[in-house]
Design an enzyme around this catalytic site. Structure first.
Site, PDB file in Angstrom:
ATOM      1  N   PRO A  13      42.462  33.133  41.064  1.00 42.21           N
ATOM      2  CA  PRO A  13      41.952  34.423  40.593  1.00 42.21           C
ATOM      3  C   PRO A  13      41.020  34.371  39.388  1.00 42.21           C
ATOM      4  O   PRO A  13      40.584  35.414  38.921  1.00 42.21           O
ATOM      5  CB  PRO A  13      43.239  35.168  40.206  1.00 42.21           C
ATOM      6  N   CYS A  14      40.706  33.196  38.897  1.00 37.74           N
ATOM      7  CA  CYS A  14      40.031  33.180  37.603  1.00 37.74           C
ATOM      8  C   CYS A  14      38.655  33.826  37.594  1.00 37.74           C
ATOM      9  O   CYS A  14      38.214  34.275  36.571  1.00 37.74           O
ATOM     10  CB  CYS A  14      39.970  31.783  37.015  1.00 37.74           C
ATOM     11  N   GLY A  15      37.964  33.909  38.707  1.00 41.85           N
ATOM     12  CA  GLY A  15      36.652  34.555  38.670  1.00 41.85           C
ATOM     13  C   GLY A  15      36.685  36.027  39.023  1.00 41.85           C
ATOM     14  O   GLY A  15      35.695  36.737  38.871  1.00 41.85           O
TER      15      GLY A  15
END
Lengths: 229, 97
Positions: A178-180
Site C-alpha cells: 500500500p505504500c504508494g
C-alpha cells in the site's frame, strides 16, 4: 474534504462508508456476477470497542486474461446461455479465462480488501488457486495475468506484490503493497475538485481505487460502476 | 481512408486528448486519433514512449484507470466528452520517499 491538503488516505470510518458504497453499487450494477461482501471479524485487541472490524471479500472468481495476440474478444457470457450461469460458483459475468501458464487450466481468485491502519488506505490481498485448491506459485500467477496489465503494473514502482500473513485469516496471502496508494489516490482526485466539494469522494474512493489495483489481478470493473464517478 | 461517416462505428477513429496533470510534462502533440478497435494499452504505450517514463499514472474522468485491455471505442462511448473526444489524464510518479 479539502482536496488540496488531502493526502489521499482515509480513516477507518471512511473506509466503512466506501466499502458499503462499493458493495451496494456492485450489487446494483452487476447483479449477475458474484457480489462483494463484507466479512466482520472479531476485534483485534488494540481496536477501540466502538469500531467495527472487517474486510471486503470477493471469492472464488475466474478472471479474464485476453491474450495479446488475439484480437477477437472471448465472448462474455452476457446472455447467460451457458449452463455455468446456474451454478453459484464462479463465472463473473464480465470475464472469461484464457490461461497462459503451463498448467493450462482455469484458476480462481479470492480477493479481500482490508483497511491498513498504518497507511490509512485499503489494501488488496489475494490468492490464486486451481480448481483442486492448489495455490499457484507467484511466477504462474504472473503468467495468468492479462498481458497488458502485467506489463503495465508489475513494472511500475507503485505496485509491488509481497506475500504476507493475512491480518485476519493468519494464512499467507499475496498483497499489493500500500505504500504508494495515498499518493496516487490524491493525484487521481486532484483533477476534479468538484468531486471533493460535493462530498462524493469517499463514496467512490474504493471504486476508483479498485480500478487501479484490480488490474494487478485482471479484475475488470464494469462500466456502470464507473459511470457516475 | 474510407469515409468515416460510412464505416460501422467500431471502425471509426476516436479523438483522444491527453491531459497532463500534476507535474507531468505536457506533450506538444496532445491530441490524436486512434482506431476504436485498438486497446487502451496502445494509448498507455504511446504515452510511455513520448514521455520516456515507465511509471505513468493514466486515468479517465479524474476517477478511474481503464483496464489496458479495454477497447478505445468502448471507453469513448461510455466516457467520451460532449465535444466528441476521450480525455485521458496522465501523471508521473513523484520522487520516492
Amino acid at each position: 474534504m479539502d482536496i488540496s491538503s488531502w493526502d489521499g488516505t482515509i480513516s477507518l470510518a471512511e473506509f466503512h462508508v466506501a466499502a458499503r458504497a462499493l458493495v451496494e453499487k456492485w450489487k446494483r450494477v452487476s447483479s449477475a456476477s458474484p457480489p462483494w461482501s463484507w466479512v466482520s471479524c472479531p476485534k483485534q485487541p488494540w481496536v477501540a470497542s466502538h469500531e467495527v472490524e472487517g474486510y471486503l471479500s470477493l471469492e472464488n472468481i475466474i478472471l479474464v486474461s485476453i491474450k495479446e495476440e488475439h484480437d477477437e474478444l472471448l465472448s462474455f457470457p452476457q446472455k447467460e446461455e451457458t449452463s455455468c450461469s446456474d451454478k453459484e460458483e464462479s463465472i463473473d459475468i464480465a470475464t472469461l479465462v484464457q490461461s497462459q501458464s503451463d498448467r493450462d487450466e482455469i484458476c480462481y481468485y479470492d480477493l479481500h480488501i482490508v483497511y491498513s491502519a498504518s497507511y490509512r488506505v485499503p489494501v488488496l490481498y489475494f490468492r490464486v488457486y486451481y480448481s483442486d485448491g492448489e495455490p499457484l506459485e507467484f511466477e504462474d500467477i504472473k503468467k495468468h495475468l492479462p498481458a497488458h496489465s502485467a506489463k503495465t503494473l508489475l513494472d511500475s514502482k507503485w505496485t509491488f506484490i509481497t506475500q504476507e500473513e493475512h491480518p485476519y485469516l493468519k494464512r499467507p496471502w499475496y498483497k499489493l503493497h500500500p505504500c504508494g496508494t495515498g499518493e496516487w489516490m490524491k493525484l487521481l482526485f486532484q483533477g476534479d475538485v468538484s468531486l471533493a466539494r460535493n462530498g462524493a469522494a469517499i463514496e467512490v474512493y474504493l471504486i476508483s481505487w479498485l480500478s487501479f489495483v484490480g488490474q494487478v489481478v485482471g479484475l475488470r470493473i464494469p462500466y456502470e460502476m464507473l459511470n457516475q464517478l | 481512408m474510407a469515409a468515416e461517416s460510412q464505416s460501422p462505428s467500431f471502425a471509426r477513429k476516436v479523438v483522444v486528448h491527453l491531459r497532463a496533470t500534476g507535474d507531468a510534462p505536457i506533450l506538444k502533440q496532445a491530441k490524436f486519433k486512434i482506431l476504436g478497435t485498438e486497446k487502451f494499452a496502445k494509448v498507455i504505450d504511446f504515452l510511455r514512449r513520448q514521455l520516456h517514463r515507465e511509471t505513468l499514472f493514466v486515468y479517465v474522468n479524474s476517477s478511474f484507470a481503464p483496464n489496458p485491455d479495454e477497447l478505445v471505442i468502448d471507453l469513448y462511448n461510455n466516457f467520451g466528452t460532449f465535444d466528441g473526444k476521450l480525455v485521458v489524464n496522465y501523471a508521473c510518479s513523484m520522487a520516492w520517499g
